[in-house]
Write a protein that holds these residues in place. Structure first.
Motif, PDB file in Angstrom:
ATOM      1  N   ASP A   7     -11.431  -6.485   5.481  1.00 62.32           N
ATOM      2  CA  ASP A   7     -10.997  -5.163   5.056  1.00 62.32           C
ATOM      3  C   ASP A   7     -11.512  -4.148   6.063  1.00 62.32           C
ATOM      4  N   ASP A  35      -7.087   8.476   2.001  1.00 58.56           N
ATOM      5  CA  ASP A  35      -8.528   8.308   2.132  1.00 58.56           C
ATOM      6  C   ASP A  35      -9.291   8.901   0.972  1.00 58.56           C
ATOM      7  N   GLN A  40     -11.003   6.524   7.333  1.00 57.35           N
ATOM      8  CA  GLN A  40     -10.269   5.273   7.225  1.00 57.35           C
ATOM      9  C   GLN A  40      -9.593   4.961   8.538  1.00 57.35           C
ATOM     10  N   LYS A  46     -10.555  -0.856   6.333  1.00 58.18           N
ATOM     11  CA  LYS A  46     -10.152   0.503   5.980  1.00 58.18           C
ATOM     12  C   LYS A  46     -11.214   1.533   6.322  1.00 58.18           C
ATOM     13  N   SER A  47     -12.474   1.142   6.361  1.00 59.95           N
ATOM     14  CA  SER A  47     -13.553   2.068   6.644  1.00 59.95           C
ATOM     15  C   SER A  47     -14.737   1.279   7.160  1.00 59.95           C
ATOM     16  N   ASP A  61      -4.804  -1.392   8.478  1.00 57.24           N
ATOM     17  CA  ASP A  61      -5.650  -2.246   7.659  1.00 57.24           C
ATOM     18  C   ASP A  61      -5.360  -3.710   7.865  1.00 57.24           C
ATOM     19  N   SER A 114       1.402   0.715   4.613  1.00 56.76           N
ATOM     20  CA  SER A 114       0.038   0.760   5.125  1.00 56.76           C
ATOM     21  C   SER A 114      -0.071   1.853   6.163  1.00 56.76           C
TER      22      SER A 114
END
Length: 985
Positions: free
Chosen positions: A826, A309, A344, A828-829, A348, A356
């Motif tokens: 995406d 992250d 995060q 991730k966040s 993902d 991942s």
């Protein structure tokens, strides 16, 4: 329409846990357990010898063993190989013992020793008859005293299920092992059928649970239980202190141990299935770590996530604290230094990439309920108005009201409307007459009953319920509404007399009456009527210590039908090019003192419940709609937050020299000049009205009753609204660019006929720029107040946290978007997710696709919750959706009790350190209040949603919709979820 997979916390389907071992024959169970206990020393020596030889196994062999084990578990788990007339022994061989035959001579000695004690069984082939002579050798089962070991796939434990790892909890396991083995599958249904009998384990000692919890025992968690909406389905528990990365699964009803959906429970974590329950303290091989080493592995995985992250896709370092983030400093200017925790999302969507975060996600742990914490109060339990000295209501056993329908058979069962609850066995007389004394048909009647906590005995298949009585008939608005209020515990009833007496005193303090009307013998109703007709005004004594904003151009913007106006705004340009924003909130804490009857009642209700046809208020009407409501052209007491900000929506001081007056908190007296609604404000923003100074205003676009008073002009108010919009729009754009996330669900709005219960119009509630204008300033005021509480009140601060979404569920949405429409999300966040949604809006021309993906993304999102700051690590104070380090609720004390606590804390920080130190509530008490507010807020939301469904059904019955498009979003075991875009359902 509900998917039965909604309650799975990580997007897991029920099939994930559906494989159960077949129970042994009950008649030979006790004899087998006795023999198993006799065999333990031999088995232990057997494993001891083989462990010595495990060191010679090479890495390739271990890899093959793991592969074979995972392959065999999918097909062989639950199979019992047994000779005719014999019961199958539950002990399983270790895979190392089988493999050591071909790798070690000492292992051969062990096998010879075993043969001398029993008869060698024929080899049983695994994996559909595989004859690989290397690591896929068929496993030979050895017999002891005529009892056969189960031919187990690869790794086994050689364990007796009465023995717990490390010697922990032997008592519970000894009590439960018999019923666990014999009833595991039968108990899955949650009811007794045929000759099957359930035997639940007794509860642990409550004080011992509290001690273990206080000592942060890693094998014990506490949380709210969520059960699946299916018979015998699994349940999940989220740890209330956030120590578990994933929810704990309660796999079978036996482990749920009489806990109901929504109960607060203590859960003991079970050891992983592939660990030896009886471990040799003297020999611990590297591939058989104990619990502490397993925790180190999980910690390393989490640490890896945090390291990942800290870098972006290009390998650049991300900020360590929120203050290191330049965008955050410009937009929010956080003053409290807090580490920027890994936000995060653990997953993902790249299922093929083993590097991942999903690949290192900790395993979901299983657990069993060892204690159910009864609720402190029952909905509707109140002191007697006729006999206030009667305190018996305080000593009654905690109860829960169940609403449903009756089913006749050998016994009368109450089938709850909440499908996550089991059937309840009706005890005693069932009242079948309605409130008018008429007999009702059971098939169409709604019933309520009381479940008394502690009455469900260990040998009862169903929980008992008492005081079963008819509530009314289905498809009747009044009866359905009362049923949903009762079902969700928000049927608060009328306010008790002591509460009304407190309100009368508070309202009388400001009622301005002519001298001839000032009588001491006025009753409550006369006082309230005078307050409504003649108005309410603060007395001169109430002005003391308050900043005077009565001459400021302040106005409200609320829904058209709103009666409790708890927030008002003002804006003005400053000489340095910035603007001053004022958010003025009704000073409810002035009227609701700590320890009064009205305070206790407000704390019990915790929130106002808004239904389609009515409102169940948190505070009595004279406070909500008169003394506290910021009505136009009257003086009112307020608690204000005033700050300076830039025209581009940022808080950063252009001179880099923060001034104490940049943010001010304090009590005020205001006089609103206009009561705008969202429609009127939107007309002003769009230039449909008051676009020129001397324009004649169209009363249809700006009603006369909503035009300004007190010497303020239409042009001035219109200019303020447009200026607010410019700043709010710029700030909103920056917020989403900085990482805020918006998933706007559709809320239905109804228009009722004059009878108040017949819907004549149903449509999604529109969200316009005028709504967003108010939202921006309320968000910022809440953030600034949270900042003040943290910096001056520390752990006492009551905050509003929002955890990240459930990872596996989010991964599923990402996979569906990729497979269905070829769009990469995406996840991730929160920032990456919002960027993906923005890109979807630009690249996708199909509005239906955008709606469906947005609706699906709402499923794995977790609800925000109130917390006491000192009870949670500061890194987890964050608000995921807003992408800020801390947040609270300050702006709606009329309808949220949490805001009342925030007001009191804020005033304590203004009064000084001594006021904070002498604050009447402890940190733990504030956290308990926060949890109660969370429960009531969730119950209120469920009641509101149910009310929407009731009126939607009535609307569709009168005006059926034909040919509506529906989209299947997900498919569960027995149900599927359909999204109807036209209704937002």
């Amino acid at each position: 329409m509900t998917n039965d997979n909604e309650a799975y916390p990580e997007g897991v389907t029920a099939a994930t846990f559906s494989r159960q071992r077949r129970p042994s024959q009950k008649k030979n169970h006790n004899r087998r357990n006795q023999k198993d206990n006799e065999e333990q020393p031999r088995q232990k020596n057997h494993r001891h010898n083989n462990k010595k030889n495990d060191k010679s196994n090479n890495e390739t062999s271990s890899t093959k063993q793991n592969k074979n084990r995972s392959d065999s578990e999918a097909g062989d788990r639950g199979k019992s190989h047994r000779r005719p007339g014999k019961t199958t022994n539950q002990n399983r061989e270790s895979p190392n013992e089988a493999n050591s035959d071909s790798n070690s001579k000492s292992n051969s000695k062990s096998n010879n020793s075993n043969r001398s004690r029993g008869q060698t069984r024929n080899n049983r082939r695994r994996n559909n008859g595989s004859t690989d002579n290397d690591d896929k050798n068929s496993i030979t089962s050895t017999s002891h005293s005529g009892k056969n070991h189960r031919n187990a796939p690869e790794k086994s434990n050689h364990r007796d299920q009465n023995t717990k790892r490390g010697g922990r909890n032997n008592n519970n396991n000894k009590n439960n092992s018999s019923s666990n083995k014999n009833n595991k599958n039968n108990s899955t249904n949650g009811t007794a059928s045929g000759n099957t009998r359930i035997e639940y384990p007794p509860y642990a000692n409550y004080e011992e649970c509290l001690k273990r919890y206080a000592s942060k025992d890693k094998t014990l968690i506490r949380g709210r239980l969520r059960a699946l909406q299916q018979k015998g389905g699994m349940a999940f528990v989220s740890c209330d202190r956030g120590s578990q990365v994933r929810d704990t699964v309660i796999e079978i009803p036996l482990h749920r141990n009489r806990a109901l959906d929504g109960d607060l429970v203590f859960v003991e974590l079970l050891p992983p299935e592939d660990e030896d329950e009886e471990q040799d303290d003297t020999l611990i091989e590297p591939d058989e770590q104990d619990g502490a080493e397993q925790e180190d592995i999980v910690s390393a995985a989490v640490a890896k996530l945090e390291i990942d992250d800290a870098t972006d896709d290009e390998g650049n370092c991300e900020p360590v604290t929120w203050q290191d983030d330049t965008d955050q400093m410009r937009l929010w200017n956080p003053l409290v230094p807090i580490r920027k925790a890994a936000v995060q999302i653990p997953g993902d969507g790249n299922n093929g990439d083993q590097s991942s975060p999903s690949a290192v996600e900790p395993q979901q742990q299983k657990g069993k309920v060892i204690y159910v914490i009864p609720p402190k109060e029952t909905a509707g339990t109140q002191p007697s108005e006729l006999n206030p000295s009667d305190q018996s209501y305080r000593t009654k056993a905690p109860r829960r009201v169940i609403v449903g329908t009756l089913r006749r058979g050998d016994r009368r069962l109450l089938i709850p409307n909440n499908k996550s609850l089991p059937p309840f066995l009706c005890i005693g007389r069932v009242q079948t007459r309605n409130k008018n004394g008429d007999e009702v048909e059971e098939e169409s009647a709604l019933y309520k009953a009381e479940y008394v906590y502690g009455s469900w005995e260990v040998n009862h298949a169903w929980p008992p319920c008492v005081n079963t009585q008819v509530m009314g008939t289905s498809c009747n608005v009044e009866d359905e509404t009362m049923a949903l209020l009762t079902e969700h515990g928000v049927d608060h009833g009328d306010f008790p007399q002591p509460v009304l007496q407190d309100v009368e005193v508070a309202v009388q303090s400001g009622v301005i009456l002519p001298e001839q009307e000032q009588r001491q013998d006025r009753d409550f109703n006369e006082t309230m009527a005078a307050a409504l007709e003649l108005g309410w005004k603060p007395t001169p004594d109430m002005y003391k210590g308050r900043r005077d904003y009565r001459k400021e151009r302040i106005f409200t913007i609320d829904p058209t039908t709103a009666k409790d106006l708890d927030d008002a705004l003002h804006i003005k340009k400053l000489p340095d090019g910035r603007v001053e924003i004022g958010v003025h909130i009704a000073d409810v804490s002035h009227f609701v003192d700590t320890g009064t009857a009205v305070d206790a009642e407000a704390a019990r209700r915790a929130t106002t419940v808004y239904l389609v046809d009515r409102t169940v208020p948190m505070l009595p009407r004279p406070l909500c709609e008169v003394a506290c409501s910021l009505n136009e052209n009257v003086e009112r007491l307020a608690f204000s937050c005033v700050w300076k900000m830039n025209m581009d929506g940022t808080l950063e001081n252009p001179n880099d020299k923060p001034h104490p007056d940049d943010i001010w908190y304090g009590k005020t007296v205001i006089k609103s000049c206009a009561r705008l609604d969202y429609a009127t404000a939107q007309n002003i923003i769009e230039g449909k009205v008051a676009s020129t100074p001397n324009e004649v205003v169209d009363a249809m676009l700006w009603p006369q009753s909503r035009q300004p008073t007190g010497g303020h002009t239409i042009a001035q108010v219109a200019g303020d609204v447009r200026l607010m919009h410019v700043v709010a729009k710029a700030r909103r754009m920056l917020r989403f660019r900085n990482g805020a996330l918006a998933l706007n669900g559709v809320k239905l709005a109804f228009q009722l006929e004059d009878d108040g219960e017949t819907p004549m119009l149903c449509a999604p509630y529109p969200i316009r720029d005028s709504n967003r204008l108010v939202e921006e300033y309320m968000l910022l005021a809440n953030f600034l107040v949270a900042q003040r509480l943290i910096s001056h009140a520390g752990g006492l601060a009551l905050l509003r946290q929002h955890p990240p979404p459930l990872p596996k569920g989010l991964d599923d949405v990402v996979a569906v978007a990729k497979a269905g429409v070829g769009f990469d999300i995406d996840a991730k966040s929160s920032k990456a997710l919002q960027v993906s949604l923005n890109r979807l809006g630009r690249e996708c021309d199909d509005e239906l696709v955008i709606q469906c993906i947005t609706e699906m993304l709402m499923t794995p999102m977790q609800p925000a919750e109130y917390i006491a700051a000192g009870e949670v690590e500061e890194e987890f104070w964050r608000h995921f959706a807003l992408h800020i380090p801390y947040y609270t609720h300050f702006t709606s004390p009329i309808r949220r009790y949490a805001d009342v606590i925030v007001h009191r804390l804020l005033q304590a920080t203004i009064d000084g350190e001594e006021a904070v130190e002498s604050f009447p509530l402890l940190q733990t008490e504030i956290h308990a209040i926060a949890n109660h507010c969370n429960d009531k807020k969730m119950a209120s939301k469920k009641a509101q949603d149910r009310s929407d469904r009731v009126f939607l059904a009535l609307f569709l019955k009168r005006q059926p919709l034909k040919g509506q498009m529906g989209v299947v979003l997900s498919v569960g075991q027995k149900t599927f979820t359909v999204f109807v875009p036209s209704l937002g359902l």
